[in-house]
Each structure stands twice: as structure tokens, then as C-alpha cells.
Design a protein around this motif. Structure first.
Motif, PDB file in Angstrom:
ATOM      1  N   LYS A 212      44.421 -35.860   7.676  1.00 43.88           N
ATOM      2  CA  LYS A 212      44.431 -37.098   7.689  1.00 43.88           C
ATOM      3  C   LYS A 212      45.910 -37.532   7.777  1.00 43.88           C
ATOM      4  CE  LYS A 212      40.167 -38.463   5.761  1.00 43.88           C
ATOM      5  NZ  LYS A 212      39.709 -38.444   4.535  1.00 43.88           N
ATOM      6  N   ILE A 213      46.741 -37.005   6.944  1.00 47.36           N
ATOM      7  CA  ILE A 213      48.013 -37.558   6.642  1.00 47.36           C
ATOM      8  C   ILE A 213      49.208 -36.955   7.812  1.00 47.36           C
ATOM      9  CG2 ILE A 213      49.858 -38.025   5.208  1.00 47.36           C
ATOM     10  CD1 ILE A 213      47.524 -37.899   3.006  1.00 47.36           C
ATOM     11  N   ALA A 214      49.217 -35.547   7.663  1.00 49.00           N
ATOM     12  CA  ALA A 214      50.068 -35.126   8.538  1.00 49.00           C
ATOM     13  C   ALA A 214      49.678 -34.521   9.837  1.00 49.00           C
ATOM     14  CB  ALA A 214      50.801 -33.894   7.731  1.00 49.00           C
ATOM     15  N   GLY A 215      48.284 -34.576   9.947  1.00 46.06           N
ATOM     16  CA  GLY A 215      47.832 -33.761  11.160  1.00 46.06           C
ATOM     17  C   GLY A 215      47.725 -32.077  10.723  1.00 46.06           C
ATOM     18  N   SER A 216      46.580 -31.690  10.979  1.00 49.01           N
ATOM     19  CA  SER A 216      46.505 -30.349  10.513  1.00 49.01           C
ATOM     20  C   SER A 216      47.382 -29.315  11.178  1.00 49.01           C
ATOM     21  CB  SER A 216      45.089 -29.945  10.703  1.00 49.01           C
ATOM     22  OG  SER A 216      44.368 -30.436   9.620  1.00 49.01           O
ATOM     23  N   SER A 217      47.772 -29.310  12.562  1.00 42.35           N
ATOM     24  CA  SER A 217      48.646 -28.308  13.018  1.00 42.35           C
ATOM     25  C   SER A 217      49.292 -28.754  14.082  1.00 42.35           C
ATOM     26  CB  SER A 217      47.666 -27.271  13.695  1.00 42.35           C
ATOM     27  OG  SER A 217      46.477 -27.771  14.654  1.00 42.35           O
ATOM     28  N   VAL A 218      50.426 -28.284  14.414  1.00 45.57           N
ATOM     29  CA  VAL A 218      51.297 -28.405  15.661  1.00 45.57           C
ATOM     30  C   VAL A 218      51.438 -27.394  16.545  1.00 45.57           C
ATOM     31  CG1 VAL A 218      53.566 -29.085  16.139  1.00 45.57           C
ATOM     32  CG2 VAL A 218      52.647 -29.827  13.993  1.00 45.57           C
TER      33      VAL A 218
END
Lengths: 311, 318
Positions: A225-231
């Protein structure tokens, strides 16, 4: 699922300073719950209220189904607590301390002995139990702190910064101990600033700042929710503009950035999105020449949340 | 489970927890170097009490006479010993725990603060009683060896109880100060100042003023007077304060109908004139003993209640 800890509008002031400000946290039974926040966020104050060392100025605290203000020693017998940097009387030997604490929990003598023997082995103090605590290193006192917290076989274990002062081996040991007690159905509530430790140990987290809870829930959800799970970092051969729009419309993509010929795609789900992205780009006629994925870490979520709050 | 069974279980639990805290505290007390130092000091003072007449006798070539009352007339510990024992057993039993942080895991255990304080007090009393037992055994054995068979040794247990009561007054002062300040240095300084004021100060006031009656209600050495039986001075310098309960008990047991006469010293008009002892008033020794016991009990109750209240209300901030 029942709650092991619930605070409702919990407030604690030190003079004009509000250390805990209408804090609401909910810790589910049987979870390993990380309690995170920067220095001075109100973590230790909250924990001290939970174990009866401080009185709240407002709000309610319910621990293991009992109002902490009224229950006092009754609920304390079901809580194992290790303070931050625990200090024990130097004049006592390790065994004597655990035996006396066990007596305070009214554990029968024989049972006490066998539990102490087992715990000393678990925390790695076997062979040092007859040394005076004054001769223990910080790490050994930390291990003794964990042993005394587990002595009563509690339903809830509260650990305030359990990894401080431990060497890397000790940190791994503590992690294993925590997972092991959680497997027995015990709720573990850990305050820590070592986010990597929390990430490897906890199933749920609460993040607080300035005495207020900013986020709470399962670890993966919070990071997502806060950081996004993956890049996902992708380099395509051609048709970048077209591909951007296609990728942006995918339901699991939360943000897309362009850096030169590369796309930086953020996802809020904690699953491997590479096959789906790859298929979408190929179907759009693009050719992927480079792909690299990394999962987002708790640290990124934490920093984003705290910095966002501070701004 | 019946109400009776629940009460019985609760009683058993409290007893187990109380024994745990007594053990916790006793192990601390017996391993304190300060306590060993205080016991050593007490033994040195007792040795001097026993040996000085022998030393003077040999210096002035006077043979030592057997004295069946030597032990009993030298019983009742001096103020310094009473205070030292109280200080070393209680000076950091509350404040030290707060300063070192050891209070945190202790207070997180399922044991009430009232029980913790009670256990600490009982452990201190046991420790001091053990020390007095050793001291009195030494005094009795030494007295018999040097001065022959002794009379009235049956009063020794009473004497020990008197000393214990006197020590408990000082313990209460120190515990209350420790619970309020949570600072061992401050507790020690306040304790020492109170001790000096209560002993040196009161003696001066007693000798030079007519208002010394107020000192009966102070801790330490109170007003000083003479003991008279049938108008004859039997003993000089009996002080009335809480530090002298053992001595008052002995005097009362030996002379139940005696009176204590208080005096004031008046200096002569010229340097060569000797000081004049002016008698102020007399009162029965039984009254002196009763009052000393009531004053000691009042101090102990009030100060321990204060210590309990402060300890119970304290929050662990650090």
C-alpha cells in the motif's frame, strides 16, 4: 481472530509533551506483530503502559481481553516482557534470577527447574547459569532477558528492541526463538528499529510516529500500500511511448516512470509480475532487451510513511 | 471452587511471592560489601567495649575484677551501629533499583508493589537481626571470658528486639527518602544529615535548654537525664530517644520503679566556675519506655506508609 492487544485512543503526556496521542492499535492473537516508529515515536511508552509500568492519561488498553488499568498483576502473569536493554541485579547468578522470577509466577519448584534448564539452552546461556549477572556481557543479559520473558509460558510476549546489543549470530538466534514461540500460538509483539529484522520475523506491523498510528496490518499489505510491493526495470528495443500506456493500464501497476530508454514500473502486489508484463509488452509488439525486478522493502515503506508524515 | 479454596490459593500465592522477593533481597543484602563493612565496624566497636577496661587495667597495673553485670550494662547498640545497619540494608533497596533499571523487569512480574516493599523490609529486618545475633553472641562470650559469669543474660533477646526497633526507625526514614527521591546519593546524604542532627544536635539541645521535653518525640537520641531509684542516682546519662529503646528496656527490667530526672547544664559566671547541673523534672521510667515505643512505632508506621504510597504511585519513566 481475537485480539491480544487493543488500545483505544490511548494517550500519555509527559508535562506538555504528548508522547502517545490517541493511539489505536490492534494486535491479532497468534501473530508476530512488529511495532515500528522513529526514535521518540512513543513505542516504549506504549509498551510500558501495556505492561503496567506507566499509567495512561486517557483512553483504554485491553490486553488478552482484560482492561489493563483494572487487572494489574492478574494479566501480568500471562505476559512475558523484555524491556529495552534489560538490566538485572548484578548480585544474582543467572539461575538464581530465573528461579526467583519463576517463584514470583508461582511456578512449582520442579517445573521451574526444568523450564529454566530448557530456556537456558534455547537462549544459549547453558554453562553460564552459575555466573553472576554482573559478569555477563550486554548480549548475554539480552539473552537472559528473553529467557525471563518466556519463563511463565505466557500467551503474549512483548519484546522491546530484542536485537540491540546482539552480534549477528545472536540476532539470528533471537529471530528463530521468536518464530518458534509464535509457532506454539503465542502472540509476539516486537518493538524494533531494525526494519530488516522485523521484515524477516513479523507477519503484521503497526507503524507509529509522534504517538499516532500511521499504518497497521499484514506486513505485505503495508509495504504494498505504501511503497508498492515490487519495482520492475525494463528496457525495450522500440515503441516505448505505446508500451508506456499499455503497461500503465495494467491493474496491478501503481506507477510508471521513464528513465532514458528504461521503464521503471511499480506494482502494489507481492507476486512476480514479470510474466504478465512480458506478455503485455510482447502482445503490443515490443521487444524486451533487459528486465530486472526487486521487491520493495519495509524500509522504503517506513521511510515514505514517516517522511510523508513529517512534511 | 469454593470461596474458601480461592482465598486459600490466593494466600498460598502471596506467600510464595513474598518468599521470592525476600530471597531476592536477602541475596542482595548478604552479598553487599557495605554490609560486611558495617558488621566489621560493629565488631570493632564491641571489641573496644570489651577490651578497653582490660587494656587500661594492664596500663595502670590494676587487676581486672569480675563483673557479673558487665554484658548487660554494655548492651544496647550505639546510635552509629543502629544507623549504619539501617543505611547499608536500605539505602539502595528502592532507589538503587530505579537507578540501575532493575526495577523494570521486577515490576513487570505479577507481584504487587505492596508485596515487593513488604519483602524488602522483611529481608532488611532479617539481615539486621542476624547481624545483631552475631554481635550479641560475641559480646556475651567475650564478656564471660573477660569478666566472669554474667547475670541477666535472659534480657539479651529483649535487648536485640529493642535494637531492632531502633534500627527500623532509621530504616523507615531511609526507605521513605529512597522511595520519594529514587536517588541513592540523595537518600544517603539526607539520612546522614538526619542522623547527625538527631544525635549531636539533640544532645546539645538537651544539655543547654529547658525545652528538651520536645526531644522525646524526635528520632535518635532524645533528652538526656539521670536514673534515680528511691532518690539515689543509679545511672547517668539515659537518653530517651528512639535510639535507646534497648537501654531503656534493660533499665526498666532491672529497676521498674525508677524515675528519670532531666537536667540542664548552666555554665558558671566566670571561667573558673564549674558548670551547674540544674534538675528540671522527673518522670517514671515506665513512661519513658512506653513513650519511646509509641514514638518509634509512630515513626515506623508513618514513614513506611509514606514509602509505600510513593512506591505504589511511581511510574517507571526511564
Amino acid at each position: 481472530m481475537s485480539l491480544a492487544i487493543e488500545t483505544i485512543d490511548l494517550t500519555k503526556r509527559y508535562g506538555n509533551i504528548v508522547a502517545v496521542n490517541k493511539l489505536n492499535i490492534r494486535v491479532k492473537s497468534g501473530t508476530i506483530h512488529g511495532f515500528l516508529g522513529p526514535n521518540g515515536a512513543g513505542k516504549t511508552t506504549t509498551i510500558k503502559i501495556l505492561v503496567g509500568l506507566l499509567r495512561p492519561d486517557g483512553g483504554r488498553v485491553i490486553v488478552l481481553g482484560e482492561e489493563i488499568r483494572e487487572s494489574g498483576p492478574k494479566v501480568q502473569s500471562r505476559i512475558g516482557y523484555m524491556p529495552e536493554l534489560p538490566r538485572f541485579p548484578k548480585h544474582l547468578k543467572g539461575w538464581e534470577l530465573l528461579d526467583i522470577y519463576g517463584q514470583m509466577y508461582c511456578i512449582p519448584s520442579q517445573e521451574r527447574k526444568s523450564r529454566i534448564r530448557r530456556l537456558l539452552e534455547i537462549v544459549g546461556l547453558k554453562g553460564r547459569e552459575n555466573d553472576f549477572i554482573g559478569e555477563y556481557s550486554k548480549g548475554m543479559q539480552q539473552r537472559l532477558g528473553i529467557a525471563q520473558a518466556l519463563l511463565s509460558e505466557p500467551d503474549l510476549v512483548i519484546l522491546d528492541e530484542p536485537s540491540i546489543g546482539l552480534d549477528p549470530v545472536g540476532m539470528v538466534d533471537v529471530r528463530e526463538i521468536i518464530k518458534d514461540i509464535a509457532r506454539k500460538g503465542v502472540t509476539v509483539f516486537i518493538s524494533s528499529h531494525l526494519l530488516s529484522e522485523v521484515e524477516q520475523t513479523c507477519t503484521h506491523v503497526s507503524i507509529i510516529n509522534r504517538g499516532v498510528c500511521l499504518a497497521e496490518g499484514p506486513l505485505g499489505d503495508i509495504i504494498g500500500k505504501i511503497a508498492g510491493s515490487s519495482v520492475l526495470e525494463i528496457e525495450v528495443a522500440e515503441g516505448l511511448d505505446k508500451i508506456i500506456n499499455i503497461v500503465r493500464d495494467l491493474p496491478f501497476v501503481s506507477a510508471v516512470q521513464v528513465e532514458g530508454s528504461r521503464l521503471i514500473i511499480e506494482s502494489h502486489v507481492r507476486e512476480d509480475i514479470r510474466p504478465k508484463i512480458s506478455r503485455a509488452i510482447t502482445e503490443a509488439g515490443g521487444t524486451i532487451i533487459y528486465m530486472n525486478m526487486r521487491m520493495k522493502r519495509l524500509e522504503e515503506a517506513f521511510i515514505r510513511l514517516i517522511r510523508g508524515e513529517d512534511r | 471452587m469454593s470461596g474458601e479454596n480461592i482465598r486459600e490459593m490466593r494466600r498460598l500465592k502471596m506467600t510464595t511471592q513474598l518468599l521470592a522477593i525476600i530471597r531476592y533481597e536477602l541475596l542482595w543484602n548478604v552479598r553487599k560489601k557495605k554490609l560486611l563493612g558495617a558488621i566489621a565496624a560493629a565488631f570493632i566497636i564491641t571489641t573496644l567495649t570489651l577490651a578497653l577496661p582490660v587494656i587500661f587495667g594492664s596500663v595502670y597495673n590494676r587487676p581486672i575484677k569480675s563483673d557479673p553485670n558487665y554484658v548487660i550494662s554494655n548492651s544496647g547498640s550505639g546510635s552509629l551501629i543502629l544507623f549504619l545497619f539501617a543505611l547499608v540494608t536500605t539505602m539502595n533497596s528502592i532507589s538503587g533499583e530505579f537507578e540501575s533499571g532493575t526495577i523494570i523487569p521486577l515490576l513487570a512480574k505479577p507481584i504487587s508493589r505492596t508485596l515487593i516493599l513488604t519483602g524488602k523490609i522483611i529481608a532488611a529486618i532479617f539481615t539486621v537481626l542476624a547481624a545483631y545475633s552475631l554481635l550479641y553472641a560475641y559480646l556475651v562470650i567475650g564478656g564471660i571470658i573477660l569478666y566472669g559469669p554474667q547475670d541477666n543474660l535472659n534480657l539479651i533477646p529483649l535487648c536485640m528486639l529493642g535494637d531492632m526497633l531502633s534500627t527500623t526507625v532509621w530504616m523507615s526514614i531511609i526507605l521513605a527518602t529512597g522511595a520519594l527521591s529514587k536517588n541513592t546519593t540523595l537518600t544517603t546524604v539526607i539520612g546522614v544529615i538526619t542522623f547527625l542532627a538527631a544525635n549531636i544536635g539533640t544532645s546539645i539541645i538537651s544539655f543547654f535548654t529547658e525545652g528538651a521535653w520536645i526531644l522525646h518525640y524526635f528520632p535518635g537520641n532524645g533528652a538526656t537525664g539521670y536514673i534515680k531509684t528511691l532518690g539515689i542516682i543509679r545511672s547517668l546519662n539515659l537518653s530517651t530517644g528512639t535510639d535507646n529503646i534497648a537501654k531503656i528496656i534493660i533499665q526498666y527490667m532491672l529497676n521498674p520503679s525508677a524515675h528519670v530526672t532531666y537536667v540542664k547544664i548552666e555554665m558558671g559566671g566566670t571561667q573558673v566556675s564549674p558548670p551547674i547541673f540544674r534538675e528540671l523534672y522527673s518522670e517514671p521510667l515506665s513512661l519513658v519506655l512506653f513513650r519511646a515505643l509509641v514514638v518509634a512505632a509512630t515513626y515506623i508506621t508513618a514513614l513506611l506508609l509514606l514509602a509505600w504510597y510513593a512506591f505504589k504511585k511511581t511510574q517507571v519513566l526511564e
